[in-house]
Scaffold this motif. Structure first.
Motif, short mmCIF file in Angstrom:
data_model
loop_
_atom_site.label_atom_id
_atom_site.label_comp_id
_atom_site.label_asym_id
_atom_site.label_seq_id
_atom_site.Cartn_x
_atom_site.Cartn_y
_atom_site.Cartn_z
N ASN A 34 0.85 -1.19 0.00
CA ASN A 34 0.00 0.00 0.00
C ASN A 34 0.89 1.24 0.00
OD1 ASN A 34 -3.00 -0.90 0.59
ND2 ASN A 34 -1.68 -2.21 1.81
N PHE A 35 0.79 2.01 -1.08
CA PHE A 35 1.60 3.23 -1.20
C PHE A 35 0.80 4.38 -0.60
CE2 PHE A 35 3.32 0.27 -4.17
CZ PHE A 35 4.67 0.57 -4.26
N ILE A 36 1.18 4.76 0.61
CA ILE A 36 0.43 5.77 1.36
C ILE A 36 1.41 6.54 2.24
CG2 ILE A 36 -0.21 3.96 3.03
CD1 ILE A 36 -2.75 5.59 3.62
N GLU A 37 1.57 7.79 1.96
CA GLU A 37 2.48 8.63 2.76
C GLU A 37 1.85 8.86 4.13
OE1 GLU A 37 4.52 12.43 1.21
OE2 GLU A 37 2.92 13.13 2.52
N HIS A 38 2.60 8.59 5.21
CA HIS A 38 1.99 8.64 6.53
C HIS A 38 3.03 8.89 7.62
CE1 HIS A 38 3.47 4.54 6.01
NE2 HIS A 38 3.61 4.48 7.33
N GLU A 83 -3.53 -4.76 12.45
CA GLU A 83 -2.39 -5.68 12.48
C GLU A 83 -2.16 -6.36 11.14
OE1 GLU A 83 -0.16 -6.37 14.83
OE2 GLU A 83 -0.99 -4.79 16.09
N GLU A 84 -3.23 -6.64 10.43
CA GLU A 84 -3.13 -7.35 9.16
C GLU A 84 -2.44 -6.53 8.08
OE1 GLU A 84 -6.14 -9.53 5.93
OE2 GLU A 84 -6.91 -8.73 7.82
N PHE A 85 -2.48 -5.20 8.18
CA PHE A 85 -2.03 -4.36 7.08
C PHE A 85 -0.90 -3.38 7.42
CE2 PHE A 85 -6.46 -5.46 6.12
CZ PHE A 85 -6.30 -6.03 4.86
N LYS A 86 -0.61 -3.17 8.69
CA LYS A 86 0.31 -2.10 9.05
C LYS A 86 1.72 -2.31 8.52
CE LYS A 86 1.60 -3.76 13.67
NZ LYS A 86 1.57 -3.42 15.12
N ASN A 87 2.11 -3.54 8.25
CA ASN A 87 3.44 -3.80 7.72
C ASN A 87 3.48 -3.90 6.20
OD1 ASN A 87 4.73 -3.85 10.25
ND2 ASN A 87 4.14 -5.99 10.56
N THR A 88 2.39 -3.45 5.55
CA THR A 88 2.34 -3.46 4.09
C THR A 88 2.51 -2.06 3.50
OG1 THR A 88 -0.06 -3.16 3.96
CG2 THR A 88 0.76 -5.43 4.18
N THR A 89 2.81 -1.08 4.32
CA THR A 89 2.84 0.30 3.86
C THR A 89 4.17 0.66 3.20
OG1 THR A 89 3.60 1.07 6.03
CG2 THR A 89 1.22 1.06 5.64
N VAL A 90 4.08 1.47 2.15
CA VAL A 90 5.23 2.10 1.52
C VAL A 90 5.01 3.59 1.66
CG1 VAL A 90 6.61 2.34 -0.57
CG2 VAL A 90 5.38 0.20 -0.13
N ASN A 91 5.93 4.28 2.32
CA ASN A 91 5.69 5.65 2.74
C ASN A 91 5.93 6.66 1.61
OD1 ASN A 91 5.11 7.84 4.34
ND2 ASN A 91 6.45 7.23 6.02
N HIS A 92 5.05 6.63 0.61
CA HIS A 92 5.11 7.59 -0.49
C HIS A 92 3.75 7.63 -1.17
CE1 HIS A 92 6.63 9.91 -3.88
NE2 HIS A 92 7.77 10.04 -3.22
#
Length: 435
Positions: A212-216, A311-320
């Motif tokens: 998941n490409f989401i800047e956060h 928990e299911e998704f928090k390690n799928t992030t790409v910070n952009h």
């Protein structure tokens, strides 16, 4: 004397009757208790036998509760894939954005993808009808059937939660009617691509589909007192007339049930995460949505808070956010409008999208000619179609291959690959999710 003797005799008989009745009752109760114990023991033994036997035969049905979510179809998420992905786009606009929406849609078009196009209620009925008619009468859109104009438009208030509800609405439509796709991308009429769809699909085919490409960030800083603590009301939730949000006199504390995150309103989200936001099987998406209903600029926080507390998704992030955006330093409320002076910086960024553009700025013509290889009314050269007359921008195509996997990536694919590889191979990538 006879009377007393008679009374004594009757009393003895009565006592004997009660004694017999009490003895019988106790005996019956004892028998019932023994029978219950024996039966219970047998049932428990039988249950354990059936449980063990059923587990061995893999048909155990009573140890897992049945929820409606367990019956929902699940799409496989590939850790890596050699197949070409499919994308689902939301392109949204408002009054005066018809020309920009048309141009952006043509620049983003590929028959493997799905598209939802939305003009909010601030746009006139004539504008919305014009857009719907244009999509309906386009030969390619009509033949492939992958462009949907949201006819029942939503009222979208700037800075209000109605922007989030509009995004969720479009995502739900694409989940219901769009078949299989892998990522959801939200764009506005003032966004524009910096790579062709062949470049993008070619590059994305080599990365995991669950990213998941989401800047956060959890460092919300000044937003705590300017956005999180104030309570706002968005009239778009109940009114047909567009107006700005307004503030109540009360403030609130930060939530303790989950941690707030903030970031860019533009993102590329995986299908599993979008399904989670729509179905909300552990209720977190709904709870957070209700909280953000009174949050200023909620599109910059809702999806970020949900994904980083799941928990299911928090390690799928790409910070952009996959965008090139030109901001003041420090950033103001709005970014700069991009012009020809920004062209080389856009190219050098290697990002697949940029914003924000005026609808008639000449920089769009340069992007079309130098990057996308199209004119303002055509499609980018691709493996999904060709013209017998050799005109790469014909409006009416002689041959269309909607399911073609023949991509023709250009220089943009190499730039984009360097960009994505840099994000995924960063030294702190695995340790920097949702911090």
């Amino acid at each position: 004397m006879e009377t007393n003797t008679t009374l004594h005799s009757k009393l003895q008989k009565k006592q004997k009757t009660w004694f017999l009745l009490l003895t019988s009752t106790l005996l019956l109760s004892t028998l019932l208790i023994l029978f219950t114990i024996i039966t219970s023991s047998f049932t428990t033994t039988q249950f354990l036998f059936l449980y063990t036997h059923t587990k061995k035969t893999h048909h155990l049905h009573f140890d897992v509760p049945h929820f409606v979510e367990s019956k929902l179809p699940k799409n496989p998420v590939l850790s890596s894939s050699l197949t070409i992905p499919r994308l689902a786009y939301l392109i949204s606009g408002s009054a005066g954005d018809v020309v920009s929406v048309k141009r952006t849609l043509k620049a983003l078009y590929h028959p493997r993808n799905q598209y939802a196009v939305h003009l909010d209620l601030e746009a006139s009925a004539e504008e919305r009808l014009e857009l719907a008619k244009w999509v309906r009468e386009d030969e390619v859109f009509n033949k492939v059937g992958n462009v949907r104009v949201i006819v029942r438009s939503n009222l979208v208030t700037y800075r209000g939660p109605t922007m989030v509800t509009n995004t969720l609405h479009a995502a739900a439509i694409l989940l219901r009617d769009g078949g299989h796709w892998d990522w959801f991308i939200n764009l506005s009429a003032s966004d524009y691509p910096l790579v062709t769809q062949d470049d993008l699909l070619h590059t994305l085919s080599e990365i995991p589909r669950n990213l998941n490409f989401i800047e956060h960030t959890s460092d919300i800083g000044w937003k705590e007192y300017h956005r999180a603590r104030p309570v706002i009301i968005d009239p778009g939730l109940y009114s047909l007339q567009k107006s700005d949000v307004y503030w109540t006199s009360e403030e609130r504390r930060l939530p303790t049930a989950y941690k707030l995150f903030t970031g860019s309103a533009w993102m590329m989200l995986s299908r599993p995460f979008i399904e989670y936001c729509i179905w909300g099987w552990d209720n977190l998406p709904r709870i957070v949505l209700m909280y953000y209903a009174n949050f200023l600029s909620s599109p910059e926080g809702y999806f970020h808070t949900v994904i980083c507390n799941a928990e299911e998704f928090k390690n799928t992030t790409v910070n952009h956010d996959l965008h090139f955006i030109s901001w003041d330093n420090p950033p103001k409320q709005h970014p700069h409008f991009l012009t020809l002076d920004d062209f080389q910086a856009m190219v050098d960024s290697n990002a697949p999208f940029a914003r924000k553009f005026d609808s008639d700025d000449s920089v769009l013509d340069k992007i079309d000619s130098d990057i996308l290889g199209r004119n303002a009314d055509g499609f980018s050269p691709s493996g999904w179609w060709f013209s017998n007359e050799g005109d790469s921008n014909m409006s009416v195509l002689n041959n269309i291959r909607p399911n073609s996997t023949d991509l023709k990536p250009g220089p943009g694919a190499e730039r984009l690959k360097n960009f994505i590889t840099g994000l995924l191979s960063a030294e702190d990538f695995d340790s920097s999710h949702c911090i």
